[in-house]
Design an enzyme around this catalytic site. Structure first.
Site, PDB file in Angstrom:
ATOM      1  CB  SER A  55      -0.889   0.008   1.242  1.00 33.50           C
ATOM      2  OG  SER A  55      -0.081   0.283   2.380  1.00 33.50           O
ATOM      3  CE  LYS A  56      -1.140   7.801   0.386  1.00 33.71           C
ATOM      4  NZ  LYS A  56      -2.076   8.897   0.235  1.00 33.71           N
ATOM      5  NE  ARG A  57      -2.595   3.800   5.277  1.00 29.71           N
ATOM      6  CZ  ARG A  57      -3.299   2.684   5.310  1.00 29.71           C
ATOM      7  NH1 ARG A  57      -2.984   1.727   6.139  1.00 29.71           N
ATOM      8  NH2 ARG A  57      -4.338   2.513   4.519  1.00 29.71           N
ATOM      9  CE1 TYR A  74      -0.453   5.783  -4.930  1.00 30.82           C
ATOM     10  CE2 TYR A  74      -0.221   8.128  -4.523  1.00 30.82           C
ATOM     11  CZ  TYR A  74      -0.900   6.944  -4.337  1.00 30.82           C
ATOM     12  OH  TYR A  74      -2.034   6.932  -3.582  1.00 30.82           O
TER      13      TYR A  74
END
Ligand code: GLU
Length: 507
Positions: A261-263, A273
């Site tokens: 995930s982004k986290r 990203y």
């Protein structure tokens, strides 16, 4: 494969930054289309107005451009099946939703959001589906006349699919093989919302049909939606035209536990990203591979290897090679662990393999951003070739090459001073005089030879002089062969740097 022209699509919702898994989905679609002489369509799935984010569509287009994955049809290029933005296709969908109601496969539901909230609170595991639909306010429970009245009065309503009970539905996934579902698990998904917009489920089926999509490759997270889509293809009478599906494996956290995930990126210090994304609401900037200094070729290469291989140990592929070698059947079922060190390795390999000309504009940007003025572009090309093996990410070119264009700002004195002697000063003064002799050749090998002979003459080991010489020219203990550096700097500059450094060393 049938003789229909291959048509694939990438169908993102413009809600924010593009996760690397999204770009991998684009890549697999693109490779498959190009391999089979087909079309790659970009369709923007923006029917959920509440999730719409300004700038997200432009960002997606820019990502594809950066990666060199150009759609054949898109909201910008247009095409035979335009419009390619679902919000602009709103008028198309109602007809199909109503057709499903007429056939008894869908129904109008008039329940208010408050009523539904109440049910969710009161009834454990409440689902709008076969267990409860007969107790709710919809066209299955109300009389036809009441329904007509409510519709005529413009009462807010949605249209829901009527999921059959205890039916087994299945399909052949190009990666996962036979996949089957029990329909009882699924609720009656909304197909058309109160604002007249379709949901993803209806829009994806209608558009894949109208746009003649032959293969639909998407992330594994969409697998649970597949039974709803299968039923819609069947109920709308289009089953024979249904695309072949492939659900791509997840990209996992480095430890293999769950989806990346982004986290995780923020926690572990790497980008997730494709390009940096600025959330205008929160002001949060999420870093991207592009801004960190990845080459698009390397980015695509590392993505394709997350779940695919060509059956050999080969890991480096150009886009053209991938188009030739790619096959969706060779994509693994299991999730692929993301390894940032490996990702950087791909980038360093690609920097090494790229010719100086193709790196030039990126390197100029890195240098000028740091205030280094590059006047001599021919010199820059030579420098790039000389140092590229030492660069992993594009910004490394600053450290590795700025000293060719400006004098070192500081010296690694700690590595020189403790062993510095007057005899060494004397050596370098003699070396300067030697360089001043215009007859002497100024080629790396000759220069090295004269340097070594002079050292011998002065009774100092050449090895003890090389490091100070390097620090004089570069500032630190890095860089390519020191005589290559001197020759590129030129005689005058080399002499100037020795003189300046001698002052610092003797201070
Ligand atoms: N709009 C979906 C997304 O945001 C597309 C899923 C699909 O390809 O069917 O990923």
């Amino acid at each position: 494969m049938s003789d229909k022209k291959v048509r694939v699509r990438f169908a993102p919702s413009p809600t924010g930054g593009l996760h690397l898994g999204g770009v991998r989905t684009v890549l697999f679609n693109y490779l498959f289309a190009k391999k089979h002489g087909g079309d790659f369509v970009l369709r923007i799935e923006d029917t959920d107005q509440s999730r719409y984010v300004k700038g997200a569509e432009e960002y997606i287009l820019e990502c594809l451009e950066w990666c060199g994955l150009k759609p054949d049809e898109s909201p910008v290029t247009g095409g035979k099946y335009a419009p390619y933005r679902q919000s602009e296709r709103k008028a198309i969908y109602r007809e199909y939703a109503e057709r499903l109601v007429m056939q008894g496969h869908a129904y109008y539901a008039f329940d208010t959001p408050e009523e539904l909230d109440h049910n969710r609170k009161e009834i454990p595991n409440f689902q709008y589906g076969h267990a409860y639909r007969d107790t709710l306010r919809n066209s299955l429970t109300l009389k036809q006349q009441q329904v007509d009245q409510l519709l005529a009065a413009g009462e807010p309503h949605v249209i829901r699919i009527k999921m059959p009970e205890n039916e087994n539905i299945h399909f052949e996934d190009m990666i996962r093989g036979h996949v089957s579902f029990d329909t009882s698990q699924s609720d009656d998904k909304v197909l058309l919302k109160a604002d007249g917009m379709p949901t993803y489920h209806l829009a994806v089926v209608v558009d894949d049909y109208l746009m003649k999509i032959t293969h639909a490759f998407r992330g594994e997270e969409w697998l649970p939606s597949a039974p709803v889509h299968l039923l819609l293809w069947e109920y709308l009478g289009w089953k024979a035209d249904m695309p072949q599906w492939a659900h791509l494996p997840l990209i996992l956290k480095p430890d293999g536990h769950g989806k990346l995930s982004k986290r995780d990126g923020a926690r572990l210090g790497f980008p997730v990203y494709a390009m940096s994304w600025l959330d205008e609401k929160t002001g949060e900037l999420t870093p991207g591979f592009r801004e960190l200094g990845f080459l698009p070729e390397a980015f695509l290469n590392l993505l394709v290897m997350l779940g695919w291989n060509d059956g050999t140990d080969n890991e480096i592929f150009t886009l053209d090679e991938l188009i030739e070698k790619f096959s969706i059947e060779r994509v693994n079922k299991a999730g692929a662990k993301f390894d940032f060190e490996k990702a950087k390795w791909f980038n360093s390999e690609w920097i090494k393999r790229s010719d100086a000309k193709s790196l030039k504009s990126d390197v100029i940007k890195v240098l000028t951003d740091k205030g280094v003025v590059v006047k001599d572009e021919k010199l820059l090309l030579t420098v790039i070739d000389l140092v590229k093996e030492r660069c992993t990410l594009l910004p490394d070119f600053y450290h590795q090459s700025s000293y060719f264009f400006e004098q070192p700002k500081e010296y690694d004195l700690a590595s020189v001073k403790p062993k510095w002697t007057d005899a060494k000063t004397e050596f370098f003064n003699a070396f300067i005089s030697m360089l001043g002799n215009t007859e002497a050749s100024f080629e790396p090998a000759d220069l090295e030879q004269s340097f070594k002979s002079l050292a011998e003459e002065k009774g100092i080991k050449a090895g003890e002089l090389m490091l100070p010489f390097r620090i004089m020219l570069v500032g630190g203990k890095f860089g390519p062969h020191v005589f290559d550096i001197a020759v590129l700097l030129g005689k005058k500059e080399t002499i100037g740097r020795i003189e300046k450094a001698l002052e610092a060393f003797n201070n």
